[in-house]
Scaffold this motif. Structure first.
Motif, PDB file in Angstrom:
ATOM      1  N   CYS A  48      -7.522   4.441  -2.699  1.00 58.03           N
ATOM      2  CA  CYS A  48      -6.601   3.309  -2.919  1.00 58.03           C
ATOM      3  C   CYS A  48      -6.760   2.760  -4.341  1.00 58.03           C
ATOM      4  O   CYS A  48      -7.867   2.617  -4.837  1.00 58.03           O
ATOM      5  CB  CYS A  48      -6.903   2.222  -1.891  1.00 58.03           C
ATOM      6  SG  CYS A  48      -6.076   0.669  -2.214  1.00 58.03           S
ATOM      7  N   SER A  49      -5.624   2.424  -4.968  1.00 57.40           N
ATOM      8  CA  SER A  49      -5.704   1.913  -6.348  1.00 57.40           C
ATOM      9  C   SER A  49      -5.761   0.387  -6.386  1.00 57.40           C
ATOM     10  O   SER A  49      -5.653  -0.203  -7.450  1.00 57.40           O
ATOM     11  CB  SER A  49      -4.532   2.448  -7.173  1.00 57.40           C
ATOM     12  OG  SER A  49      -3.385   1.698  -6.893  1.00 57.40           O
ATOM     13  N   PRO A  67      -5.353  -3.369   1.358  1.00 65.02           N
ATOM     14  CA  PRO A  67      -6.261  -3.061   0.245  1.00 65.02           C
ATOM     15  C   PRO A  67      -7.685  -3.557   0.503  1.00 65.02           C
ATOM     16  O   PRO A  67      -8.660  -2.870   0.172  1.00 65.02           O
ATOM     17  CB  PRO A  67      -5.651  -3.790  -0.955  1.00 65.02           C
ATOM     18  CG  PRO A  67      -4.269  -4.158  -0.567  1.00 65.02           C
ATOM     19  CD  PRO A  67      -4.169  -4.119   0.918  1.00 65.02           C
TER      20      PRO A  67
END
Ligand code: FAD
Ligand code: SF4
Ligand code: SF4
Length: 495
Positions: A48-49, A67
């Motif tokens: 995940c960014s 997130p």
């Protein structure tokens, strides 16, 4: 805060949990994906960014804080990940299994373009499975009891999500269902290869442990009148789902409702799937035992292109049908069903006839269905919804062999005012219950509604969202009523 365990999407590829081979899964109703192990979940979460504006979250009906729980998983902090995930989702292990992620969270993950999305659903499932194994998942036992009682009609995801939240707040909850088991379509619609039944029953056990009372085999409107239900409870939630099967329109002699009494050759999808689920749960079903609802050795044609049709074709494969064909009037790209489910069905041996419309049934001299006559179509101009309409191609008829035809054409609501003998219950022109979306209250004071019966046939995740929202509004309404009653009582005492 982004840590060095994150942003690994450039070098680390997307992976799903191990999937059983098509040959293995053709013979049983077990789920086809395994759970991630801790290492694989951490690795995949680490792709995940950590977007500042996470589109995954925006496109999750529950607004899950994806997130954050991905980062906590990547760091091995699974108990905290579970706290975050369960704060917005009543049944994360179920959504992780059966949400159409390719249309929701994962389909909107920003790294999808070029790097393939983060495997969000499988990580969500892993977090909650770990929480169950570690004993972090607790029954909804309230801190204090409240005297007000709430009657919930329907033990599907919408009713159960509302029940859980209201019980945590101390209300006395009774859930009524006309089925003999808890779970709605999660128990009798969705097959075990997508959602194993003990996953639903594990939740039922927790809800019971938390003090929620279930009254099963009880149809509101006939076993108990709706009026009596309202008198019995301080508030009522209707979460009855949609169950009226749509039929084919092929002219008088070929309506989709078994015109000739063809020994169950024409079967509504939910009847077929419910029977299959009952067999899996150990029930005896005479229609299955006498062969009329069993597809063993038969040529099966399923008409429809949604997820219900996919569940039917894949169930028929597992019941050892001779051949299984899905007929859909549009093409693959315009199919409402999840692309992942179509791929799974193809792997398992289902044949698809795209751009095909059934126009008649061919029958033997006894009137028994032996085939489905179809006409090829092409996609024409978009209709009012923007989707291209299928147009028939002249002289393109062909016949598919069929001993059983399963109709998976969607569902409409039953006639709710009639079912409840309550003409004041307002419904929309589609028959769904009308609510004020600011309060989720129906046209009847103190009666709320949630889930498919409000939205039309939808998804489990939307049912959970609606159930949770309804619980919040019911709580506000009861709390305000109680405060007003107490003010009035004080004024009376003072005067
Ligand atoms: P339901 O789950 O339908 O529950 C309603 C309950 O109300 C039922 O138990 C019913 O018995 C009860 N009831 C009705 N009338 C009465 C009455 N008068 N008195 C007492 N009880 C009553 N969604 C996904 O997200 N992923 C999937 O993979 C998926 N697959 C599906 C496969 C199939 C075959 C079907 C049919 C649906 C699928 N869905 C899927 C959709 C999903 O199951 C529904 O959107 C969801 O279950 C709706 O929840 P609900 O609580 O509103 O209603
Ligand atoms: Fe994705 Fe469904 Fe989980 Fe939301 S609830 S994060 S849409 S799998
Ligand atoms: Fe992570 Fe994708 Fe969500 Fe961005 S959109 S926060 S990359 S899961």
């Amino acid at each position: 805060m982004t840590t060095k365990s994150m942003l690994q999407f450039v070098t680390r590829h997307k992976e799903m949990p191990d999937k059983r081979t098509a040959e293995q899964r053709r013979h049983d109703f077990d789920e086809i994906y395994n759970d991630f192990n801790a290492d694989a979940a951490a690795q995949q979460a680490g792709r995940c960014s950590q977007c500042g504006v996470p589109f995954c979250q925006t496109h999750c009906p529950l607004g899950n804080n994806i997130p954050d729980w991905l980062m906590l998983t990547a760091e091995g902090r699974l108990e905290e990940a579970y706290e975050v995930s369960s704060a917005t989702n009543t049944f994360p292990e179920i959504c992780g299994r059966i949400c159409p992620q390719d249309r929701l969270c994962e389909g909107n993950c920003v790294i999808e373009k070029g790097f393939e999305s983060v495997t969000i659903g499988a990580v969500e499932r892993h977090i909650t499975e770990t929480a169950f194994a570690e004993g972090w998942v607790k029954p909804p036992i309230p801190m204090f009891e409240r005297e007000e009682s709430i009657g919930i009609v329907g033990a599907g995801p919408a009713g159960l999500a509302a029940a859980e939240q209201l019980r945590r707040q101390g209300y006395q909850i009774t859930v009524y269902d006309r089925y003999d088991r808890v779970g709605g379509l999660m128990i009798y619609g969705i097959p075990g290869f997508k959602l194993e039944k003990d996953v639903v029953q594990r939740r039922e056990a927790l809800l019971r442990e938390g003090g929620i009372n279930f009254v099963l085999n009880c149809a509101i409107g006939s076993d108990i009148s709706f009026d009596d239900l309202r008198k019995k409870h301080d508030a009522v939630l209707i979460a009855t789902g949609v169950y009226k099967a749509r039929t084919l329109d092929m002219g008088d002699s070929n309506s989709g409702s078994d015109p000739d009494g063809n020994n169950n050759a024409l079967v509504p999808a939910l009847h077929y799937l419910t029977t299959s689920n009952r067999i899996g749960l150990g029930d005896k079903v005479s229609e299955y035992d006498d062969g009329s609802l069993s597809v063993h050795g038969k040529n099966v044609v399923v008409i429809g292109g949604g997820d219900t049709a996919m569940d039917c074709v894949r169930t028929a494969i597992r019941q050892d049908a001779k051949s299984v064909t899905c007929v859909y009037r549009r093409d693959r790209a315009n199919m409402p069903g999840s692309a992942r489910e179509v791929m799974n069905a193809e792997e398992e041996g289902v044949r698809f006839e795209w751009l095909s419309q059934p126009v008649a049934f061919s029958k033997d001299k006894n009137g028994q269905i032996k085939g489905v006559v179809c006409q090829r179509s092409r996609l024409g101009a978009p209709d009012a919804s923007g989707r291209q309409s299928p147009e028939a191609i002249d002289a393109s008829d062909y016949t598919l062999d069929a001993d059983m035809v399963i109709m998976a054409l969607g569902f409409d609501p039953e006639d709710m005012p009639n079912m409840f003998h309550e003409p004041r219950l307002k419904v929309s022109r589609w028959g769904t219950i009308s609510i004020d979306w600011k309060t989720m209250m129906t046209s009847l004071d103190g009666v709320f509604a949630a889930g498919d019966i409000v939205r039309g046939a939808s998804l489990v995740v939307w049912g959970i969202r609606d159930g949770r929202d309804a619980a919040t509004h019911i709580d506000s309404w009861l709390t305000r009523n109680k405060a007003e009653a107490s003010i009035k009582a004080n004024q009376k005492a003072a005067s």
